[in-house]
Design a protein around this motif. Structure first.
Motif, short mmCIF file in Angstrom:
data_model
loop_
_atom_site.label_atom_id
_atom_site.label_comp_id
_atom_site.label_asym_id
_atom_site.label_seq_id
_atom_site.Cartn_x
_atom_site.Cartn_y
_atom_site.Cartn_z
N ALA B 213 28.33 46.69 40.72
CA ALA B 213 27.11 46.52 40.11
C ALA B 213 27.08 44.77 39.84
N TYR B 214 27.91 44.26 39.52
CA TYR B 214 27.34 42.69 39.94
C TYR B 214 27.69 41.86 41.24
N GLU B 216 25.25 43.72 43.87
CA GLU B 216 23.94 44.36 43.41
C GLU B 216 23.26 43.47 42.84
N GLN B 217 23.51 43.38 41.74
CA GLN B 217 22.95 42.54 41.10
C GLN B 217 22.54 40.88 41.69
#
Lengths: 359, 359
Positions: B213-214, B216-217
């Motif tokens: 998630a980190y 990807e952002q």
């Protein structure tokens, strides 16, 4: 002046990480009167998870029914007083449960070292001393309580958090296996708390590159969990939901919540409605504030066939509605963010009553 | 066993937040021998920022030229010894600069309380005691050093970090205004460090929902900054780059870096090549490991007309190449992540020499 926010000190993430709890606690057990206080959602009494909690003979474990009401100041004071008088000061507090249990663990940790009733400390930076070590194990994801700087309590006068840097957990254990058994409706309501955090964080004057980046990623995850072709309660989505909840919480910490949370606080304080559910009840009718967000929310409600009652307000008295509007009006930081510093020129107490009548 | 990682204790983010440094430090100044040690990139000597640093008469300020070499164990020991012998133990260390200054501040903080040479502590969890308070103010973004659990040092024997939970900053001040004047090439190389962190974090066995998630952002932000139609050095992109760097750092903290960093460490250790630049030099030729990432990287190099020399290896001796390959081979955690636990069956020292000959 930019916010200087405190983060969680230590974070474990991963399937099965609950089994690391014992070794994590072992480093802390020699503090104070050398026992741990566990506050656990009553839901787990007699369930397999109960046997996996690393409780030692000297520890205190309390199973708390959070279904009857949200955490109250009286409840926190009672837990603190009973433990102090029977066993003394714990080495730490471990919360295992959803947002209510997280808030109870955080609040009790602070009240062990701050004298008098917790009602004295409802607000920003009123707490005088750091609390004792506290560790959170979320078993429902979405509220962001595992990462937030506040422990929201309902007192005789107000629903407001003990908000300060010492509120934040020293440690969280994020084990997605623990949220697998959340009942469908609550999986939805609590996840939507994250969704609403992000929508509100993004739509207001305090939004910034930091809060935006967290909201954007959290929203992406929410969409995968609740609207994409692979949506639903799956292990992959449970992993994502735990991260989304954390990121949504970080987004609002560095920005602010808005209209929906302001209304939701009124619903909880006056009617005792649970926070995440109250958010959903309110958000459903806030299209004129959060147009795209509300549309998407309604699609998700439909997709997952979630119970979301309408026309609740017909059963509310004028007095109740007025009382809810007053709670709502007294959250200026939320209105300030959502409508701007001149919010009092844009919305009146009467208008807020009108918002409640929509529900 | 999942990683239990330590986060930054407190974070300020926002334009102009550098001006909050004085009030943040004021709460800490009464500790130890009641003075602050500032380590500042020599680049700022005589620049407007120098006058804005809240230095008091009792403080020590050192302007350090980080262009000549990466932080060394000897340098850290010398700073510690000279400050201790002249003024005693500081209340805290404040680092103002890029990744090298961040690492110096983190390492010095630890070495003030851990006896002997810093060479003794290169590795995971070798540090015995918490360091003193340390605060980081990045003026170049991308390395993730502001958030990482390591302070990378080049010693007589190895390039390896002081890696433990106490390495992490107690406070960071993220003011995007400070990175506005970074020269174009370095803006690119350091930003690509973040990009490469994410690509490597994602492509390996330790990747998980949290690190993903980190990453990807952070990758989304990198694309906006370096490839989108609004790419380039703008205030909006400086805001984003500060957040991307943080998120990229968090992604790798909870996953691992891979082939590119393994090679880059060899280039830095043997040739003294700067970390971010070395990463770019290596990544450019790693298409068979990170196909899509390398393609996108090349497009970004082209778009921003960045100097990235080719055929460097023709000037290297066999001895140098062998020495670099040995450094690289001795980073099993990176190879483990990138190729799997059976990496030794997939790549040999000879193959690694081959990778260096591509550059």
């Amino acid at each position: 002046m930019h916010k200087n926010f405190k983060g969680i000190e230590k974070t474990v993430f991963g399937r099965g990480s609950f089994d690391q709890l014992d070794s994590i606690l072992s480093e802390k057990r020699s503090d104070n009167n050398k026992f741990m206080l566990f506050v656990v959602d009553y839901y787990f009494k007699g369930k397999p998870l109960e046997k996996r909690i690393p409780v030692k003979p000297e520890d205190v474990i309390m199973f708390i029914d959070v279904d009857t009401h949200e955490p109250t100041t009286e409840q926190i004071d009672n837990i603190r007083d009973s433990v102090l008088s029977s066993k003394g000061l714990p080495a730490g507090v471990v919360g295992i449960g959803g947002g209510s249990i997280m808030d109870i663990a955080k609040a009790v940790s602070l009240m062990f070292t701050n004298e008098g009733s917790s009602t004295l400390y409802q607000g920003l930076n009123l707490i005088k001393k750091p609390g004792i070590y506290h560790l959170g194990v979320p078993t429902i994801s979405g509220t962001g309580a595992e990462v937030s700087m506040t422990a929201v309590l309902t007192g005789p006068e107000k629903k407001l958090g003990l908000k300060c840097e010492w509120t934040v957990f020293n440690q969280v254990v994020l084990d997605p296996e623990l949220i697998a058994s959340v009942p469908r409706n609550w999986w939805f309501y609590t996840g939507m708390d994250t969704y609403i955090h992000c929508i509100e964080s993004e739509n207001g004057i305090y939004n910034n590159a930091y809060s935006h980046a967290y909201a954007e990623q959290s929203l992406k995850l929410c969409r995968e969990i609740y609207s994409g072709e692979n949506s639903g309660q799956t292990p992959e989505n449970d992993d994502k939901l735990m991260v989304a909840s954390l990121m949504g919480g970080l987004s609002l910490t560095y920005s602010e919540v808005g209209v929906c949370h302001a209304l939701s606080y009124g619903l909880s304080k006056i009617l005792g409605m649970r926070h995440c559910y109250a958010n959903c009840v309110a958000f459903n009718h806030l299209g004129d504030y959060y147009n795209d967000g509300v549309k998407e929310f309604k699609d998700m409600v439909k997709k997952h066939k979630v119970d979301l009652p309408q026309n609740l307000s017909k059963d509310w008295t004028d007095e109740q509605i007025n009382a809810m509007a007053k709670v709502t009006y007294n959250l200026p930081h939320m209105w300030n963010h959502a409508l701007g510093t001149d919010w009092k020129e844009k919305i009146t107490l009467k208008d807020m009553e009108g918002l409640f009548r929509r529900l």
